[in-house]
Motif scaffolding. Structure first.
Motif, PDB file in Angstrom:
ATOM      1  N   VAL A   1       7.577  -3.010   6.526  1.00 22.32           N
ATOM      2  CA  VAL A   1       8.887  -3.451   6.992  1.00 22.32           C
ATOM      3  C   VAL A   1       9.492  -2.450   7.974  1.00 22.32           C
ATOM      4  O   VAL A   1      10.199  -2.813   8.900  1.00 22.32           O
ATOM      5  CB  VAL A   1       9.826  -3.661   5.782  1.00 22.32           C
ATOM      6  N   GLU A   2       9.206  -1.158   7.744  1.00 23.69           N
ATOM      7  CA  GLU A   2       9.663  -0.130   8.682  1.00 23.69           C
ATOM      8  C   GLU A   2       8.579   0.921   8.819  1.00 23.69           C
ATOM      9  O   GLU A   2       7.836   1.201   7.873  1.00 23.69           O
ATOM     10  CB  GLU A   2      10.954   0.548   8.191  1.00 23.69           C
ATOM     11  N   GLU A   3       8.547   1.525  10.006  1.00 24.56           N
ATOM     12  CA  GLU A   3       7.585   2.586  10.287  1.00 24.56           C
ATOM     13  C   GLU A   3       8.314   3.571  11.192  1.00 24.56           C
ATOM     14  O   GLU A   3       8.761   3.193  12.272  1.00 24.56           O
ATOM     15  CB  GLU A   3       6.373   1.967  11.000  1.00 24.56           C
ATOM     16  N   ALA A   4       8.486   4.796  10.716  1.00 25.87           N
ATOM     17  CA  ALA A   4       9.286   5.756  11.489  1.00 25.87           C
ATOM     18  C   ALA A   4       8.963   7.173  11.063  1.00 25.87           C
ATOM     19  O   ALA A   4       8.344   7.391  10.018  1.00 25.87           O
ATOM     20  CB  ALA A   4      10.781   5.492  11.262  1.00 25.87           C
ATOM     21  N   VAL A   5       9.382   8.166  11.860  1.00 22.07           N
ATOM     22  CA  VAL A   5       9.262   9.556  11.407  1.00 22.07           C
ATOM     23  C   VAL A   5      10.216   9.728  10.224  1.00 22.07           C
ATOM     24  O   VAL A   5      11.210   8.998  10.108  1.00 22.07           O
ATOM     25  CB  VAL A   5       9.575  10.578  12.533  1.00 22.07           C
ATOM     26  N   PRO A   6       9.899  10.688   9.327  1.00 19.33           N
ATOM     27  CA  PRO A   6      10.679  10.794   8.083  1.00 19.33           C
ATOM     28  C   PRO A   6      12.187  10.914   8.303  1.00 19.33           C
ATOM     29  O   PRO A   6      12.965  10.205   7.650  1.00 19.33           O
ATOM     30  CB  PRO A   6      10.112  12.051   7.415  1.00 19.33           C
ATOM     31  N   ALA A   7      12.609  11.790   9.194  1.00 22.37           N
ATOM     32  CA  ALA A   7      14.054  12.005   9.358  1.00 22.37           C
ATOM     33  C   ALA A   7      14.739  10.706   9.763  1.00 22.37           C
ATOM     34  O   ALA A   7      15.809  10.356   9.257  1.00 22.37           O
ATOM     35  CB  ALA A   7      14.307  13.094  10.395  1.00 22.37           C
ATOM     36  N   GLU A   8      14.099   9.985  10.659  1.00 23.21           N
ATOM     37  CA  GLU A   8      14.679   8.730  11.136  1.00 23.21           C
ATOM     38  C   GLU A   8      14.731   7.705  10.000  1.00 23.21           C
ATOM     39  O   GLU A   8      15.739   7.040   9.785  1.00 23.21           O
ATOM     40  CB  GLU A   8      13.812   8.212  12.278  1.00 23.21           C
ATOM     41  N   PHE A   9      13.639   7.619   9.239  1.00 22.42           N
ATOM     42  CA  PHE A   9      13.608   6.632   8.160  1.00 22.42           C
ATOM     43  C   PHE A   9      14.630   6.961   7.071  1.00 22.42           C
ATOM     44  O   PHE A   9      15.396   6.093   6.653  1.00 22.42           O
ATOM     45  CB  PHE A   9      12.206   6.524   7.540  1.00 22.42           C
ATOM     46  N   PHE A  10      14.664   8.201   6.626  1.00 19.87           N
ATOM     47  CA  PHE A  10      15.550   8.538   5.502  1.00 19.87           C
ATOM     48  C   PHE A  10      17.021   8.566   5.918  1.00 19.87           C
ATOM     49  O   PHE A  10      17.888   8.176   5.149  1.00 19.87           O
ATOM     50  CB  PHE A  10      15.160   9.884   4.877  1.00 19.87           C
ATOM     51  N   ASP A  11      17.281   9.029   7.138  1.00 18.34           N
ATOM     52  CA  ASP A  11      18.682   9.168   7.554  1.00 18.34           C
ATOM     53  C   ASP A  11      19.223   7.898   8.209  1.00 18.34           C
ATOM     54  O   ASP A  11      20.422   7.644   8.149  1.00 18.34           O
ATOM     55  CB  ASP A  11      18.837  10.358   8.512  1.00 18.34           C
ATOM     56  N   HIS A  12      18.347   7.138   8.827  1.00 22.78           N
ATOM     57  CA  HIS A  12      18.816   5.926   9.516  1.00 22.78           C
ATOM     58  C   HIS A  12      17.891   4.743   9.261  1.00 22.78           C
ATOM     59  O   HIS A  12      17.313   4.186  10.208  1.00 22.78           O
ATOM     60  CB  HIS A  12      18.901   6.181  11.036  1.00 22.78           C
ATOM     61  N   PRO A  13      17.752   4.345   7.995  1.00 24.75           N
ATOM     62  CA  PRO A  13      16.921   3.160   7.733  1.00 24.75           C
ATOM     63  C   PRO A  13      17.524   1.956   8.451  1.00 24.75           C
ATOM     64  O   PRO A  13      18.751   1.844   8.557  1.00 24.75           O
ATOM     65  CB  PRO A  13      16.993   3.010   6.214  1.00 24.75           C
ATOM     66  N   LYS A  14      16.643   1.072   8.940  1.00 27.05           N
ATOM     67  CA  LYS A  14      17.137  -0.016   9.781  1.00 27.05           C
ATOM     68  C   LYS A  14      17.391  -1.298   9.007  1.00 27.05           C
ATOM     69  O   LYS A  14      18.275  -2.074   9.347  1.00 27.05           O
ATOM     70  CB  LYS A  14      16.120  -0.295  10.895  1.00 27.05           C
ATOM     71  N   THR A  15      16.546  -1.542   7.998  1.00 30.90           N
ATOM     72  CA  THR A  15      16.640  -2.839   7.319  1.00 30.90           C
ATOM     73  C   THR A  15      17.428  -2.724   6.014  1.00 30.90           C
ATOM     74  O   THR A  15      17.512  -1.644   5.418  1.00 30.90           O
ATOM     75  CB  THR A  15      15.226  -3.363   6.972  1.00 30.90           C
ATOM     76  N   ASP A  16      17.980  -3.828   5.564  1.00 28.82           N
ATOM     77  CA  ASP A  16      18.688  -3.840   4.283  1.00 28.82           C
ATOM     78  C   ASP A  16      17.729  -3.499   3.144  1.00 28.82           C
ATOM     79  O   ASP A  16      18.111  -2.836   2.188  1.00 28.82           O
ATOM     80  CB  ASP A  16      19.333  -5.214   4.036  1.00 28.82           C
ATOM     81  N   ARG A  17      16.479  -3.970   3.262  1.00 23.18           N
ATOM     82  CA  ARG A  17      15.497  -3.673   2.213  1.00 23.18           C
ATOM     83  C   ARG A  17      15.327  -2.171   2.027  1.00 23.18           C
ATOM     84  O   ARG A  17      15.303  -1.664   0.917  1.00 23.18           O
ATOM     85  CB  ARG A  17      14.110  -4.267   2.563  1.00 23.18           C
ATOM     86  N   ALA A  18      15.184  -1.478   3.156  1.00 17.29           N
ATOM     87  CA  ALA A  18      14.977  -0.030   3.085  1.00 17.29           C
ATOM     88  C   ALA A  18      16.246   0.672   2.607  1.00 17.29           C
ATOM     89  O   ALA A  18      16.187   1.585   1.772  1.00 17.29           O
ATOM     90  CB  ALA A  18      14.544   0.508   4.449  1.00 17.29           C
ATOM     91  N   LYS A  19      17.396   0.243   3.106  1.00 13.26           N
ATOM     92  CA  LYS A  19      18.668   0.861   2.676  1.00 13.26           C
ATOM     93  C   LYS A  19      18.846   0.703   1.172  1.00 13.26           C
ATOM     94  O   LYS A  19      19.220   1.638   0.468  1.00 13.26           O
ATOM     95  CB  LYS A  19      19.852   0.204   3.400  1.00 13.26           C
ATOM     96  N   ASP A  20      18.568  -0.495   0.690  1.00 15.19           N
ATOM     97  CA  ASP A  20      18.704  -0.790  -0.727  1.00 15.19           C
ATOM     98  C   ASP A  20      17.744   0.084  -1.550  1.00 15.19           C
ATOM     99  O   ASP A  20      18.130   0.689  -2.550  1.00 15.19           O
ATOM    100  CB  ASP A  20      18.405  -2.282  -0.943  1.00 15.19           C
ATOM    101  N   PHE A  21      16.486   0.163  -1.085  1.00 17.67           N
ATOM    102  CA  PHE A  21      15.490   0.971  -1.798  1.00 17.67           C
ATOM    103  C   PHE A  21      15.921   2.438  -1.835  1.00 17.67           C
ATOM    104  O   PHE A  21      15.901   3.079  -2.882  1.00 17.67           O
ATOM    105  CB  PHE A  21      14.126   0.827  -1.115  1.00 17.67           C
ATOM    106  N   LEU A  22      16.318   2.963  -0.688  1.00 19.73           N
ATOM    107  CA  LEU A  22      16.693   4.381  -0.624  1.00 19.73           C
ATOM    108  C   LEU A  22      17.920   4.675  -1.471  1.00 19.73           C
ATOM    109  O   LEU A  22      18.014   5.736  -2.093  1.00 19.73           O
ATOM    110  CB  LEU A  22      16.929   4.802   0.837  1.00 19.73           C
ATOM    111  N   SER A  23      18.836   3.745  -1.537  1.00 21.03           N
ATOM    112  CA  SER A  23      20.045   3.978  -2.343  1.00 21.03           C
ATOM    113  C   SER A  23      19.679   4.109  -3.825  1.00 21.03           C
ATOM    114  O   SER A  23      20.381   4.755  -4.586  1.00 21.03           O
ATOM    115  CB  SER A  23      21.059   2.854  -2.148  1.00 21.03           C
ATOM    116  N   LYS A  24      18.564   3.525  -4.209  1.00 20.66           N
ATOM    117  CA  LYS A  24      18.157   3.601  -5.618  1.00 20.66           C
ATOM    118  C   LYS A  24      17.373   4.866  -5.940  1.00 20.66           C
ATOM    119  O   LYS A  24      17.365   5.310  -7.078  1.00 20.66           O
ATOM    120  CB  LYS A  24      17.304   2.387  -5.983  1.00 20.66           C
ATOM    121  N   ILE A  25      16.671   5.413  -4.953  1.00 21.11           N
ATOM    122  CA  ILE A  25      15.826   6.574  -5.292  1.00 21.11           C
ATOM    123  C   ILE A  25      16.417   7.900  -4.844  1.00 21.11           C
ATOM    124  O   ILE A  25      16.001   8.947  -5.315  1.00 21.11           O
ATOM    125  CB  ILE A  25      14.397   6.459  -4.729  1.00 21.11           C
ATOM    126  N   LEU A  26      17.392   7.904  -3.955  1.00 24.66           N
ATOM    127  CA  LEU A  26      17.913   9.197  -3.465  1.00 24.66           C
ATOM    128  C   LEU A  26      19.017   9.731  -4.367  1.00 24.66           C
ATOM    129  O   LEU A  26      19.714   8.993  -5.015  1.00 24.66           O
ATOM    130  CB  LEU A  26      18.397   9.061  -2.020  1.00 24.66           C
TER     131      LEU A  26
END
Ligand code: ADP
Ligand code: MG
Length: 259
Positions: free
Chosen positions: A234-259
Motif C-alpha cells: 500500500v505504501e513504499e517509502a524511506v523510513p522517515a517519510e513513512f513513519f513521519d508522513h504516512p500517506k494512506t489512512d490504512r498506514a496512519k491507522d496502523f501506525l497509531s496502534k503500534i507507535l
C-alpha cells in the motif's frame, strides 16, 4: 556520487547495487483469500527493506514465496537473475543463496549450537568439518555466542538462540537474508541484542528483507519500508517519510496502534 557510497536514507531512487530480487506482478490465493495481490518491487544488492503491516496482510507469505517455501499463482520472482526453480538441485542452490530467520528460531534441537551452524555447509556445500567449524566459530564470535558453541539450543536464552539462527544462515554465504519477525518471540530484554546484530549486518552491506514492527531498527537500518495491507503493498517509502508522513489512512491507522 557512486551508488554504493550513497547514504541509505536520502531517497528511494538511490540504489546501492543492481537488482538482486525482482518481484513482478506476483499473485497468490489461499482458496478465496487473495493473499498476495499484484506485488511488485525490486530489492537491490546491499539494500535493507523492512516489511510492516497488520497481522494477516501477507508478509510471511511473501517471505515464504521468495524462498519457495510457498508457490505463487502468477507473476515471477527472480533472484540474481534466475527465475525461482520449482524443485531439484536448482531449488537447493536457491535455498543456499537465501538465508531465512524465523520468529521461532527453528534450530535443530538435538544438535549442538556448533553443529547447527556447520550442518548445511558440510552437507550442502561439501565443506570439510574442520573448515566448517572454523567458519562457524568465527560467525558465532561475530554474533556474540561463541562461548555457547558446545551447548544444546534449549540451554540458551531466546536471544542467544536467535543469534545462533542468524549465524547459521550466514554460514552459507547467502546473497540475501529474509527475516520474518525475528524478535517477536523474544522477551523484551533480549530484543536489542538481536537487533544490534541485525543492524551490524545491514551496515556491512548484507541484502536483507526483514518483517518487523521494530521502528528503531527500521529507522536506523532500513533503506525502504514496504507497508502491506490485505495482500497488497500500500505504501513504499524511506523510513522517515513513512513513519513521519504516512500517506494512506490504512498506514496512519496502523501506525497509531503500534507507535
Ligand atoms: P502476516 O505474516 O502478514 O501476518 P500471512 O502471510 O501469515 O500474514 O497470512 C496472510 C493470510 O493468509 C492470513 O489471512 C492467513 O490466515 C492466510 N494463510 C496463511 N497461510 C495459509 C495457508 N497455508 N492456508 C490458508 N491460509 C493461509
Ligand atoms: Mg507473519
Amino acid at each position: 556520487m557512486p551508488a554504493d557510497t550513497a547514504p541509505r536514507t536520502s531517497n528511494i531512487s538511490v540504489r546501492r547495487g543492481e537488482p538482486l530480487v525482482v518481484i513482478d506482478h506476483v499473485e497468490k490465493y489461499f482458496g478465496d483469500l487473495h493473499v498476495l495481490n499484484d506485488i511488485n518491487t525490486v530489492v537491490n544488492r546491499g539494500e535493507v527493506v523492512v516489511v510492516i503491516g497488520p497481522s494477516g496482510s501477507g508478509k510471511s507469505t511473501l517471505c515464504r514465496a521468495i524462498n519457495r517455501l510457498e508457490t505463487i499463482d502468477s507473476g515471477a520472482i527472480t533472484i540474481d537473475g534466475d527465475v525461482l526453480p520449482e524443485e531439484g538441485a536448482a531449488l537447493a542452490k536457491l535455498r543456499a543463496d537465501v538465508g531465512m530467520v524465523f520468529q521461532s528460531f527453528n534450530l535443530f534441537a538435538h544438535k549442538t549450537v556448533l553443529e547447527n551452524v556447520t550442518l548445511a555447509p558440510i552437507r550442502v556445500k561439501r565443506m570439510s568439518r574442520k573448515d566448517a567449524e572454523a567458519k562457524a566459530m568465527e560467525l558465532l564470535e561475530r554474533v556474540g555466542v561463541a562461548d555457547q558453541a558446545k551447548k544444546m539450543p534449549a540451554q540458551l536464552s531466546g536471544g542467544q538462540q536467535q543469534r545462533v539462527a542468524i549465524a547459521r544462515s550466514l554460514a552459507m554465504n547467502p546473497k540475501l537474508i529474509l527475516m520474518d519477525e525475528p524478535t517477536s518471540a523474544l522477551d523484551p530484554e533480549m530484543i536489542n541484542e538481536v537487533l544490534d546484530v541485525m543492524v551490524e549486518l545491514a551496515e556491512e552491506g548484507m541484502t536483507m528483507i526483514v518483517v518487523t514492527h521494530e521502528m528503531g531498527f527500521a529507522r536506523k537500518a532500513a533503506d525502504r519500508v514496504l507497508f502491506m495491507a490485505d495482500g497488497a503493498i500500500v505504501e513504499e517509502a524511506v523510513p522517515a517519510e513513512f513513519f513521519d508522513h504516512p500517506k494512506t489512512d490504512r498506514a496512519k491507522d496502523f501506525l497509531s496502534k503500534i507507535l
